[in-house]
Design an enzyme around this catalytic site. Structure first.
Site, PDB file in Angstrom:
ATOM      1  N   GLU A   1       3.798  10.825  -5.609  1.00 56.99           N
ATOM      2  CA  GLU A   1       3.197   9.738  -6.388  1.00 56.99           C
ATOM      3  C   GLU A   1       1.874  10.238  -6.967  1.00 56.99           C
ATOM      4  OE1 GLU A   1       1.834   6.093  -4.390  1.00 56.99           O
ATOM      5  OE2 GLU A   1       2.825   4.943  -5.951  1.00 56.99           O
TER       6      GLU A   1
ATOM      7  N   GLU B   1       5.639  -3.187   0.792  1.00 56.83           N
ATOM      8  CA  GLU B   1       5.727  -2.897  -0.645  1.00 56.83           C
ATOM      9  C   GLU B   1       4.937  -1.619  -0.864  1.00 56.83           C
ATOM     10  OE1 GLU B   1       6.770  -7.181  -2.077  1.00 56.83           O
ATOM     11  OE2 GLU B   1       5.550  -5.911  -3.364  1.00 56.83           O
TER      12      GLU B   1
ATOM     13  N   GLY C   1       0.835  -1.196   0.000  1.00 58.54           N
ATOM     14  CA  GLY C   1       0.000   0.000   0.000  1.00 58.54           C
ATOM     15  C   GLY C   1       0.866   1.240   0.000  1.00 58.54           C
TER      16      GLY C   1
ATOM     17  N   CYS D   1       1.993   0.364  -9.018  1.00 51.99           N
ATOM     18  CA  CYS D   1       3.078   0.840  -8.155  1.00 51.99           C
ATOM     19  C   CYS D   1       4.296   1.168  -8.996  1.00 51.99           C
ATOM     20  CB  CYS D   1       3.405  -0.190  -7.095  1.00 51.99           C
ATOM     21  SG  CYS D   1       3.675  -1.827  -7.763  1.00 51.99           S
TER      22      CYS D   1
HETATM   23  P1  NAD Z   1      -3.386   2.279   1.322  1.00 47.57           P
HETATM   24  O1  NAD Z   1      -2.134   2.492   2.106  1.00 47.57           O
HETATM   25  O2  NAD Z   1      -4.418   3.344   1.370  1.00 47.57           O
HETATM   26  O3  NAD Z   1      -4.127   0.939   1.786  1.00 47.57           O
HETATM   27  C1  NAD Z   1      -3.489  -0.324   1.742  1.00 47.57           C
HETATM   28  C2  NAD Z   1      -4.155  -1.246   2.737  1.00 47.57           C
HETATM   29  O4  NAD Z   1      -3.909  -0.777   4.051  1.00 47.57           O
HETATM   30  C3  NAD Z   1      -5.675  -1.329   2.599  1.00 47.57           C
HETATM   31  O5  NAD Z   1      -6.075  -2.665   2.764  1.00 47.57           O
HETATM   32  C4  NAD Z   1      -6.163  -0.456   3.739  1.00 47.57           C
HETATM   33  O6  NAD Z   1      -7.446  -0.787   4.211  1.00 47.57           O
HETATM   34  C5  NAD Z   1      -5.118  -0.760   4.794  1.00 47.57           C
HETATM   35  N1  NAD Z   1      -4.985   0.262   5.841  1.00 47.57           N
HETATM   36  C6  NAD Z   1      -5.303   1.585   5.795  1.00 47.57           C
HETATM   37  N2  NAD Z   1      -5.020   2.170   6.987  1.00 47.57           N
HETATM   38  C7  NAD Z   1      -4.504   1.209   7.783  1.00 47.57           C
HETATM   39  C8  NAD Z   1      -3.997   1.195   9.122  1.00 47.57           C
HETATM   40  N3  NAD Z   1      -3.969   2.287   9.891  1.00 47.57           N
HETATM   41  N4  NAD Z   1      -3.517   0.036   9.615  1.00 47.57           N
HETATM   42  C9  NAD Z   1      -3.537  -1.097   8.866  1.00 47.57           C
HETATM   43  N5  NAD Z   1      -4.014  -1.141   7.601  1.00 47.57           N
HETATM   44  C10 NAD Z   1      -4.482   0.004   7.066  1.00 47.57           C
HETATM   45  O7  NAD Z   1      -2.930   1.997  -0.178  1.00 47.57           O
HETATM   46  P2  NAD Z   1      -3.853   1.683  -1.446  1.00 47.57           P
HETATM   47  O8  NAD Z   1      -4.517   2.936  -1.895  1.00 47.57           O
HETATM   48  O9  NAD Z   1      -4.676   0.481  -1.219  1.00 47.57           O
HETATM   49  O10 NAD Z   1      -2.763   1.262  -2.510  1.00 47.57           O
HETATM   50  C11 NAD Z   1      -2.090   2.172  -3.296  1.00 47.57           C
HETATM   51  C12 NAD Z   1      -0.650   2.296  -2.872  1.00 47.57           C
HETATM   52  O11 NAD Z   1      -0.049   1.006  -2.853  1.00 47.57           O
HETATM   53  C13 NAD Z   1       0.192   3.109  -3.842  1.00 47.57           C
HETATM   54  O12 NAD Z   1       1.072   3.927  -3.115  1.00 47.57           O
HETATM   55  C14 NAD Z   1       0.953   2.044  -4.618  1.00 47.57           C
HETATM   56  O13 NAD Z   1       2.144   2.502  -5.186  1.00 47.57           O
HETATM   57  C15 NAD Z   1       1.182   1.030  -3.564  1.00 47.57           C
HETATM   58  N6  NAD Z   1       1.447  -0.296  -4.132  1.00 47.57           N
HETATM   59  C16 NAD Z   1       2.704  -0.796  -4.046  1.00 47.57           C
HETATM   60  C17 NAD Z   1       2.998  -2.026  -4.610  1.00 47.57           C
HETATM   61  C18 NAD Z   1       4.379  -2.593  -4.557  1.00 47.57           C
HETATM   62  O14 NAD Z   1       4.527  -3.750  -4.903  1.00 47.57           O
HETATM   63  N7  NAD Z   1       5.400  -1.859  -4.164  1.00 47.57           N
HETATM   64  C19 NAD Z   1       1.998  -2.738  -5.264  1.00 47.57           C
HETATM   65  C20 NAD Z   1       0.718  -2.209  -5.329  1.00 47.57           C
HETATM   66  C21 NAD Z   1       0.460  -0.977  -4.746  1.00 47.57           C
END
Ligand code: NAD
Length: 465
Positions: free
Chosen positions: A366, A234, A212, A269
């Site tokens: 980003e 990641e 995330g 990502c």
């Molecule tokens: P996000 O950080 O908003 O959410 C990711 C996950 O975390 C979700 O399931 C969300 O419900 C959970 N979450 C949110 N707050 C939390 C907390 N306080 N404690 C625990 N869990 C919590 O990210 P997103 O919008 O789902 O994804 C997009 C991001 O992910 C982008 O920055 C993207 O670049 C990155 N990403 C990285 C990769 C990689 O392989 N490096 C792959 C895919 C996405």
């Protein structure tokens, strides 16, 4: 924590359905059940765990059409891209099932010459135990299976928290794994938004595997520090691509880089997020790039002809608008797009900006959407200075006719992945790993299997006769 989660269709902005969300007590119950069930799963013969994963793979292929339709409905991912994601998850699964036996087998340590060991020494591998897999919505099959497949194969129990923007897909993944023979307590979906994720991180865990944003990644790392447990992150990226003047076919490179920037609406990502072009090919590159972008078919993601669907999360529209306005305020030139489309759903017009600088958010933050900045550079030194001017370190690409030149530049960029004449590419044979604000640890490759195991060092000395 709210008791229901509403799932929306980004193509219409209409609710699809509501799903019960887990309460704090339910999250704790799932964690407790997982801890009880994990030892038996770990004791299950590896061939049986592999067979369950093979069966999951088979179901993904068999039900690909309906799984892709669900993914398209709740994330807005164009149906051809959704189908490709569901079906090509098989190649990741195959990599893991092929290599898990060797990676998890007991091993003799390397002999340190010249002295042979004084007693028998051995390394064995145990599963971590119960791990959390908190996942993102942009590639739920890819980023989810990078974690839960090797975690299950190596004998761990998984508490799987799909993104609230890919919940129906997460529930489907759980259903298919259970039908494949993975016990319900061993793979338990935790449903809800951020609060459910936070509640999950409060449970006793043997590993936290997160995909995330950087902002949430920091919270996960803090939770891992409180428990002193393993953490793997990641996170996002601001991935650069540099096009040198010696590329043999500028138009072909422009088309490939445009795909790297706009595939999945830029919500990858490892999407290309910044483009630097040598001044000698800049005009030709820009013309071909704009022609490619203007040729992208936008519209209903359920239509197989669609390449650009809606943005998956409504709040991102405001972020895209902010970045475009900020760039224009600092003097950027807008060639196309730059605005939310006036129609139902969360659509943003594909946007190309030039005359951009690193004073602008579009070249620093980003973007995660169909917006790209293209900057003209005088030489490799200027390109390298700009490529490295970031806190992220996921991927970097150089397009050049000269391998030595490309590798020389890429070696100086602190990124987990380096691309020569390609971009936005992942292969299960290679580690997927971010540096600095792009993450910690690796998934995929043999490292992405071993990361779910903990080594035990054996010093075995027979009693003296
Ligand atoms: P996000 O950080 O908003 O959410 C990711 C996950 O975390 C979700 O399931 C969300 O419900 C959970 N979450 C949110 N707050 C939390 C907390 N306080 N404690 C625990 N869990 C919590 O990210 P997103 O919008 O789902 O994804 C997009 C991001 O992910 C982008 O920055 C993207 O670049 C990155 N990403 C990285 C990769 C990689 O392989 N490096 C792959 C895919 C996405």
């Amino acid at each position: 924590m709210s008791e229901v989660l509403t799932v929306y269709n980004p193509a219409t902005a209409a609710p699809i359905q509501t799903v019960p969300a887990d309460t704090l007590a339910e999250v704790a119950q799932k964690a407790e059940a997982a801890a009880k069930a994990q030892p038996e799963w770990a004791a299950t013969p590896l061939e049986q765990r592999i067979a369950a994963v093979h069966s999951f793979r088979h179901l993904l292929q068999e039900e690909a059409a309906s799984l892709a339709a669900i993914l398209t409905q709740e994330t807005g991912k164009p149906i051809t891209q959704a189908t490709a994601e569901v079906t090509t998850t098989a190649s990741r699964i195959d990599f893991f099932t092929r290599h898990v036996v060797a990676v998890s087998a007991p091993a003799a340590p390397p002999i340190s010459a010249p002295e042979p060991p004084a007693l028998e020494e051995l390394i064995t591998y145990d599963p971590l135990g119960v791990v959390a897999n908190i996942s993102a919505w942009n590639y739920p099959y890819f980023v989810g299976s990078n974690v839960f497949v090797p975690a299950l194969l190596t004998g761990n129990a998984v508490l799987y928290k799909p993104s609230e923007f890919a919940t129906l897909t997460g529930l489907k993944i759980a259903e298919l794994l259970h039908r494949s023979g993975v016990p319900e307590a061993v793979f338990a979906p935790v449903i809800g938004a951020g609060a459910a994720g936070a509640a999950l991180l409060d449970q006793p865990l043997d590993g936290m595997f997160f995909t995330g944003s950087y902002a949430t990644g920091l919270k996960v790392a803090a939770a891992a520090a409180r428990q002193l447990t393993k953490v793997q992150l990641e996170l996002g990226g601001k991935d650069p691509a540099y096009i040198c003047e010696d590329v043999p076919d500028v138009a072909a490179v422009a088309a490939a880089v445009a795909d790297g920037a706009f595939y999945n609406n830029g919500q990858s990502c490892c999407a290309v997020e910044r483009i630097y072009v040598h001044e000698r090919v800049y005009e030709a590159f820009l013309a071909a790039f704009l022609a490619t972008v203007q040729g992208f078919v936008g519209g209903d993601p359920a239509d197989p002809a669609t390449y650009l669907g809606p943005i998956s999360r409504q709040p991102q529209l405001a972020e895209l608008t902010r970045q475009v306005k900020d760039a224009i305020a600092y003097g950027a030139t807008l060639h196309c797009g730059g605005h939310v489309l006036e129609q139902a759903g969360w659509y943003f017009a594909p946007t190309v900006l030039t005359e951009v600088t690193h004073d602008m958010a579009v070249m620093r933050d980003e973007t995660f959407g169909p917006v790209i900045g293209i900057q003209r550079v005088a030489d490799d030194a200027e390109a390298l200075a700009l490529m490295t001017d970031t806190e992220y370190g996921l991927t970097a690409a150089v397009y050049s006719g000269d391998r030595t030149r490309a590798i020389q530049i890429l070696s100086q960029v602190n990124s987990g992945t380096a691309y020569w004449n390609c971009c936005d590419r992942v292969n299960p044979r290679l580690p997927w790993t971010g540096r600095r604000h792009s993450g910690l640890g690796s998934t995929l490759s043999l490292e992405g299997i071993r990361t779910f195991l903990k080594p035990r060092a054996w010093h075995l000395k027979p009693p003296a006769a």
